[in-house]
Design a protein around this motif. Structure first.
Motif, PDB file in Angstrom:
ATOM      1  N   VAL A 126       0.879  -1.180   0.000  1.00  0.00           N
ATOM      2  CA  VAL A 126       0.000   0.000   0.000  1.00  0.00           C
ATOM      3  C   VAL A 126       0.915   1.229   0.000  1.00  0.00           C
ATOM      4  O   VAL A 126       1.849   1.322   0.788  1.00  0.00           O
ATOM      5  N   GLY A 127       0.655   2.135  -0.927  1.00  0.00           N
ATOM      6  CA  GLY A 127       1.505   3.334  -0.994  1.00  0.00           C
ATOM      7  C   GLY A 127       1.059   4.341   0.057  1.00  0.00           C
ATOM      8  O   GLY A 127      -0.063   4.838   0.009  1.00  0.00           O
ATOM      9  N   VAL A 128       1.915   4.558   1.001  1.00  0.00           N
ATOM     10  CA  VAL A 128       1.541   5.486   2.077  1.00  0.00           C
ATOM     11  C   VAL A 128       2.381   6.766   1.966  1.00  0.00           C
ATOM     12  O   VAL A 128       3.610   6.718   1.966  1.00  0.00           O
ATOM     13  N   TYR A 129       1.685   7.888   1.854  1.00  0.00           N
ATOM     14  CA  TYR A 129       2.348   9.197   1.749  1.00  0.00           C
ATOM     15  C   TYR A 129       2.002  10.001   2.999  1.00  0.00           C
ATOM     16  O   TYR A 129       0.992   9.738   3.652  1.00  0.00           O
ATOM     17  N   CYS A 130       2.835  10.969   3.279  1.00  0.00           N
ATOM     18  CA  CYS A 130       2.571  11.797   4.459  1.00  0.00           C
ATOM     19  C   CYS A 130       2.548  13.257   4.034  1.00  0.00           C
ATOM     20  O   CYS A 130       3.398  13.710   3.273  1.00  0.00           O
ATOM     21  N   ARG A 131       1.520  13.958   4.506  1.00  0.00           N
ATOM     22  CA  ARG A 131       1.482  15.397   4.200  1.00  0.00           C
ATOM     23  C   ARG A 131       1.421  16.170   5.510  1.00  0.00           C
ATOM     24  O   ARG A 131       0.550  15.919   6.352  1.00  0.00           O
ATOM     25  N   ILE A 132       2.329  17.090   5.638  1.00  0.00           N
ATOM     26  CA  ILE A 132       2.342  17.913   6.856  1.00  0.00           C
ATOM     27  C   ILE A 132       1.713  19.264   6.501  1.00  0.00           C
ATOM     28  O   ILE A 132       2.145  19.918   5.549  1.00  0.00           O
ATOM     29  N   ARG A 133       0.678  19.601   7.270  1.00  0.00           N
ATOM     30  CA  ARG A 133       0.042  20.906   7.001  1.00  0.00           C
ATOM     31  C   ARG A 133       0.781  21.989   7.783  1.00  0.00           C
ATOM     32  O   ARG A 133       1.423  21.706   8.784  1.00  0.00           O
TER      33      ARG A 133
END
Ligand code: ADP
Ligand code: MG
Length: 858
Positions: free
Chosen positions: A24-31
């Motif tokens: 599963v492609g897991v990405y992280c976005r920091i706001r």
């Protein structure tokens, strides 16, 4: 690949081991933080790693036991990441997959306020993944879209192709219902809330679209709240007086075991704007329901599904192929999950608490499902994955069990208050990355010749061009018709006010006649044009029919060719089989030949070795023969010589005996004559007979043969008298016959070292060199005469002994047996008469006393 408008996700049970899987492609976005002065506890340390720091307050509370923790992702997007950047990395491949008939699931996960909705939906000018995905999809398939109602959902999660007439009728029905004519809506006219979501120069397009396919997009939008599914696009009649709570939907499994929301509205959309419109309609409904039912939007999961139906164009490239099995459906689910925070943090009470519990329950189930999946995949276990425990997981079970691409964007708010929740989110994300999903496979090609759409378009263009050339109407434009009418002479005012008005009518008549003439002309022209059109059409038709004929011919030829090919194929197969069997036979024969050759080789070797042995044996035999022959000749020669020698020896012996006898006779004669001479005169000394000699014999023998002298030619008798040798070492055989009388006289010979025998034997002879025979006889004077006949012993060639007599001594004495003589012999002092006759052979010229004591007469 599944057909007939069914979902492509394959059924669960069969899981071949060779299936390719992707995690599963897991990405992280920091706001970004809300305020400048807020404490930040998340730091992006590389393009794939973030680090969490415990906030100061927490550190103080727990005695600094919280440490910095790092988490890795497929990619991390920092606070400055734009929506388009995120889209390019995360969603673009999913749209490409969607166009290639592959399913996708994209969801945002995180604490409330972490930017999930912002990431998924975005804001005006800052469109999120959803609007950008729709935009890209329509930009890519735009001109290849099928007309509305060509594809139609079958209410069982599938999509089918409608006939041309059915779809036309539905289109007309829709057009009549809509008050405003349906022209492509502009962004300006759309709801300001979703207008300008995407900057036009950020438009994305996928170039790899199959132009020979027709596409249709269907969207649906649902909300899962409190583990109930609501259709956000449902057109329920709204009763403002007694508003009814929305009806929840249920999940069903289709014939391919794919989950779907039964009875869910699926809207066919033809453009990005239309899709937006539908989306915002759903959003609005959601908002209204939330306010009316006092719900918290952050506690619901929203699922926006984009379904893409595609089917190949027919051989003409004009219409969609009317073949159910050729319809491919793929879908992309865009999910904005509820906030992942724990219940206590929301400070919910009563029904709110229950809701929060359910949210958490569904997220917990998601977590458990991921855990079990990971465990099963890692350890090969077969634990049941609890998809059914929540609607969210149950709906997406096919993505994890079947195939598709799954991507998750983990949204992080770096503020201190979220720290603990964020930690949990990170752990979940980390675990999810280890779950693998089967990679979707490519769809097979439909088999029709490519470039159909372009050919059809070119044909249409050419047709209109030719029609234009012939002056025919390009299309039934009403403006042109109006112009034509206006070109007719205008009607004069035809109001008759006066009965005697005779001008108006004739003028009118004139104008009408003119008009009539013009009309007739026009009709003629029309007829001409129609005729020319007709002829053109006929021409076209004949051309078409000839083309058709040609086509038919070609097809029949093709059919024949196909048959030939099929025949040849079977022939080839047969020949291949034959060749295989022949190869097999050849193989066997080769093996057999090899075996025989080996046998042959070994036999030849054996033959050679035997021949060699034979040769050797023959050579040996020849050698033996030669040797034997040599031996035979040798032996023959030897024996011849031996025989000769023996004959000679025997002759000699016999001659000797003869000689001895002669001698005796002579002696006797001498005695007789002596006795007679005493009375007469002296007698002549007797002539001594010649004694036989070896010398002579040898000379004779030598005369006989010229061959070299053999050993046996050693003279058996020494020319020298044997007695001249020292007698001390010689051994004698003393032969004294038993009949001999014992003479007690001193005159008797004494031979030391003598072997006394009464009869001579070989043994005794072999040990001695000399032989003496005591021969007694009564002399004529009555005295006893003892003769000592001596000889040399020789070894014969044959191994025997021969005696060569050399000497005789004679002793005489009174016979002791006679009474008178007894007396004489009794007187010891009295002279003993002993006759000693010197009688020696000519060869024995020395008369030596070698040990023999004898008394001679004086
Ligand atoms: P969630 O859906 O996770 O509860 P939202 O998407 O509603 O959170 O975000 C909360 C607020 O934060 C919104 O006002 C949104 O505009 C803002 N926000 C979230 N992420 C970003 C970002 N990456 N850049 C700018 N603003 C953001
Ligand atoms: Mg939200």
């Amino acid at each position: 690949m599944q057909r007939a408008g069914k979902w492509r996700t394959p059924r669960r049970p069969k899981k071949p081991s060779n299936i390719e899987k992707d995690p599963v492609g897991v990405y992280c976005r920091i706001r970004p933080l809300g305020g400048e002065d807020e404490e930040c506890c998340v730091e992006m340390i590389s393009s794939s790693t973030i680090q969490l720091h415990a906030p100061d307050g927490l550190k103080a509370n727990r005695n600094g036991e919280y440490k910095e923790t790092q988490y890795c992702f497929k990619k991390v997007f920092g606070i400055k990441t734009t929506q388009i950047e995120l889209f390019e990395d995360v969603a673009k491949p999913l749209i490409e997959d969607l166009i290639h008939c592959k399913n996708g699931l994209l969801f945002t996960y995180g604490v409330t306020g972490s930017g999930k909705t912002y990431t998924m939906t975005g804001s005006p000018g800052e469109g999120g993944l959803l609007p950008r995905s729709l935009d890209m999809l329509f930009n890519s398939i735009g001109s290849f879209q099928a007309k509305r109602f060509v594809f139609k959902p079958d209410e069982k999660n599938g999509i089918e192709v409608q006939s041309y007439v059915d779809s036309l009728l539905e289109r007309q029905k829709r057009d009549s219902q809509l008050s405003v004519p349906k022209t492509p809506s502009s962004r300006q006219r759309a709801d300001p809330e979703f207008a300008d979501m995407i900057n036009p120069d950020q438009a994305c397009k996928f170039e790899g679209v199959d132009e020979d396919c027709c596409y249709s997009v269907f969207v649906s939008y649902i909300e899962i709240y409190n583990n109930y599914i609501y259709d956000l696009l449902e057109d329920a009649p709204f009763d403002p007086i007694r508003p009814k709570p929305p009806q929840s939907k249920i999940l069903r499994e289709d014939q391919n075991h794919n989950m779907y929301v039964a009875g869910c509205t699926e809207v066919e959309v033809k453009s990005t704007e239309e899709a937006f419109e539908v989306f915002w309609k759903g959003q609005k409904k959601r908002r209204i329901a939330n306010t009316e039912l006092n719900r918290e939007s952050s506690r619901s999961h929203s699922v926006f599904t984009v379904k893409l139906a595609q089917a190949p164009l027919d051989a003409d490239g004009d219409h969609v192929l009317q073949d159910k099995s050729q319809v491919n459906v793929s879908q992309l689910c865009l999910v904005d999950l509820a906030g992942s925070e724990r219940t206590n943090r929301t400070r919910a009470e009563g029904s709110r608490l229950r809701e929060a519990g359910n949210i958490n329950q569904s997220l917990m189930t998601l977590r458990t499902c991921m855990e079990v999946l990971r465990e099963n995949q890692m350890w090969g276990t077969n634990r049941m994955v609890p998809y059914r425990d929540s609607k969210v997981t149950h709906l997406f079970k096919n993505y994890f069990d079947g195939e598709g691409k799954v991507r998750m964007v983990v949204c992080v708010n770096p503020k201190a208050e979220d720290y603990e929740e964020t930690l949990l989110v990170m752990r979940f994300a980390e675990m999810t990355q280890e779950v693998e999903v089967a990679r979707p496979v490519d769809r097979p090609i439909c088999g029709l010749t490519p470039g159909r759409r372009q050919r059809n378009q070119a044909f249409k263009d050419e047709l209109s061009r030719r029609l234009e050339e012939r002056g025919g109407p390009v299309n039934g434009d009403p403006v042109q018709l109006n112009q034509l009418i206006e070109s007719l002479p205008p009607l004069p005012p035809c109001e008759l006010s006066d009965p005697s008005d005779d001008q108006t009518l004739p003028r009118l008549m004139e104008v009408l006649e003119r008009r009539y003439r013009i009309r007739q002309k026009m009709a003629e022209q029309f007829n001409q044009t129609a005729n020319s059109m007709k002829s053109t059409f006929q021409q076209f038709e004949s051309q078409f029919s000839s083309k058709e004929n040609v086509l038919h011919d070609q097809q029949s030829k093709l059919g024949e060719k196909d048959k030939v090919i099929a025949n040849q194929r079977t022939e080839i197969e047969r020949l291949e089989k034959k060749s295989k069997t022949l190869e097999y036979k050849i193989d066997i024969l080769q093996k057999t030949t090899e075996m025989y050759e080996q046998d042959k080789r070994s036999l030849q070797q054996e033959l050679e070795s035997r021949e060699q042995r034979l040769q050797k044996e023959l050579a040996e035999r020849r050698r033996m023969e030669q040797r034997m022959q040599g031996m035979v000749t040798d032996t023959k020669l030897k024996w011849e010589r031996e025989c000769e020698r023996r004959v000679n020896a025997k002759q000699l012996e016999l001659q000797n005996k003869l000689w001895v006898k002669d001698e005796k006779l002579k002696q006797l004669k001498a005695i007789v004559t002596e006795n007679g001479g005493a009375s007469g005169g002296p007698a002549e000394p007797p002539r001594k007979p010649e004694r036989p000699s070896r010398e002579r014999d040898r000379n004779v023998a030598q005369k006989r043969s010229a061959s070299p002298t053999p050993l046996s030619t050693v003279p058996p008798v020494h020319p020298m008298h044997r007695r001249s040798h020292s007698a001390g070492g010689e051994k004698w055989v003393d032969h004294k016959p038993a009949s001999n009388l014992d003479l007690d006289t001193v005159m008797q010979p004494i031979i030391p070292n003598a072997i006394k025998v009464s009869t001579p034997n070989e043994k005794a002879l072999s040990k001695c060199h000399k032989y003496v025979l005591r021969h007694q006889e009564l002399a004529s004077d009555g005295e006893l005469e003892t003769k000592l006949i001596k000889g040399n012993v020789f070894k014969t060639r044959g191994g025997g002994q021969a005696v060569e007599f050399t000497d005789i001594e004679t002793l005489k004495q009174e016979d002791p047996t006679a009474p008178s003589r007894k007396r004489r012999s009794g007187s010891r002092e009295g002279p003993t008469q002993t006759d000693d006759i010197e009688n020696r052979p000519p060869v024995a010229n020395v008369s030596a006393s070698h040990g023999n004591q004898k008394r001679r007469r004086p």
